[in-house]
Design a protein around this motif. Structure first.
Motif, mmCIF file in Angstrom:
data_model
loop_
_atom_site.group_PDB
_atom_site.id
_atom_site.type_symbol
_atom_site.label_atom_id
_atom_site.label_comp_id
_atom_site.label_asym_id
_atom_site.label_seq_id
_atom_site.Cartn_x
_atom_site.Cartn_y
_atom_site.Cartn_z
ATOM 1 N N LEU A 56 37.552 36.059 27.177
ATOM 2 C CA LEU A 56 37.831 37.429 27.598
ATOM 3 C C LEU A 56 38.779 37.452 28.791
ATOM 4 C CD1 LEU A 56 37.215 40.444 27.281
ATOM 5 C CD2 LEU A 56 35.316 40.120 28.860
ATOM 6 N N GLN A 57 38.613 36.525 29.709
ATOM 7 C CA GLN A 57 39.491 36.460 30.882
ATOM 8 C C GLN A 57 40.928 36.139 30.476
ATOM 9 O OE1 GLN A 57 37.499 33.529 33.233
ATOM 10 N NE2 GLN A 57 36.124 35.002 34.176
ATOM 11 N N TRP A 58 41.100 35.190 29.564
ATOM 12 C CA TRP A 58 42.453 34.856 29.104
ATOM 13 C C TRP A 58 43.076 36.026 28.350
ATOM 14 C CZ3 TRP A 58 45.365 31.448 31.179
ATOM 15 C CH2 TRP A 58 44.821 30.304 31.744
ATOM 16 N N SER A 59 42.283 36.729 27.574
ATOM 17 C CA SER A 59 42.800 37.896 26.855
ATOM 18 C C SER A 59 43.251 38.967 27.832
ATOM 19 C CB SER A 59 41.722 38.462 25.926
ATOM 20 O OG SER A 59 41.375 37.529 24.945
ATOM 21 N N LEU A 60 42.465 39.176 28.883
ATOM 22 C CA LEU A 60 42.824 40.167 29.889
ATOM 23 C C LEU A 60 44.101 39.759 30.626
ATOM 24 C CD1 LEU A 60 42.079 42.763 31.350
ATOM 25 C CD2 LEU A 60 40.700 41.398 32.914
ATOM 26 N N ILE A 61 44.225 38.497 30.978
ATOM 27 C CA ILE A 61 45.426 38.013 31.665
ATOM 28 C C ILE A 61 46.653 38.173 30.770
ATOM 29 C CG2 ILE A 61 46.587 35.936 32.539
ATOM 30 C CD1 ILE A 61 43.817 35.046 33.596
ATOM 31 N N ALA A 67 47.036 40.300 28.323
ATOM 32 C CA ALA A 67 47.309 41.729 28.180
ATOM 33 C C ALA A 67 48.037 42.266 29.403
ATOM 34 C CB ALA A 67 46.007 42.489 27.957
ATOM 35 N N LEU A 68 47.640 41.832 30.590
ATOM 36 C CA LEU A 68 48.314 42.280 31.811
ATOM 37 C C LEU A 68 49.752 41.765 31.877
ATOM 38 C CD1 LEU A 68 45.449 41.936 34.435
ATOM 39 C CD2 LEU A 68 46.445 44.033 33.522
#
Length: 107
Positions: A3-8, A10-11
């Protein structure tokens, strides 16, 4: 961690899209089905990105809802089978030492 990598990612994608949109501010002609309009390219880029995000997000929400519904149905079926047979599953923590003993028998 996923989830953290997906958020990064996406940003980073949002930042690249915003920079690309800010660079392209000239008005462009957009041909619609019955009419054509002149709008700034920045609005077209940001609007398309937003619409794409909404579509992808909607599919993700629908998929999550469908999976939750399936889990609920399968949990009810499992409870019904357990009640009918009297079988109870062991927790992973309780069964882990027993499985370890079966995998490596004493010599």
């Amino acid at each position: 961690m996923k989830l953290q990598w997906s958020l990064i990612l996406a940003l980073v994608f949002a930042l690249i899209t915003a920079l690309f949109a800010v660079i392209n501010v000239e008005p462009v002609q957009v041909n619609l089905l019955f009419n054509s309009v002149h709008i700034p390219l920045i609005l077209l880029i940001l609007g398309s990105t937003l619409l794409g995000g909404i579509i992808v997000g909607s599919f993700g929400i629908y998929r999550g809802y469908r999976l939750q519904k399936e889990v609920k149905i399968l949990s009810a079926k499992l409870a019904q089978i357990q009640e009918a047979t009297g079988y109870e599953f062991l927790d992973n923590e309780k069964s882990a030492p027993e499985e370890a003993d079966h995998e490596h028998p004493p010599q």
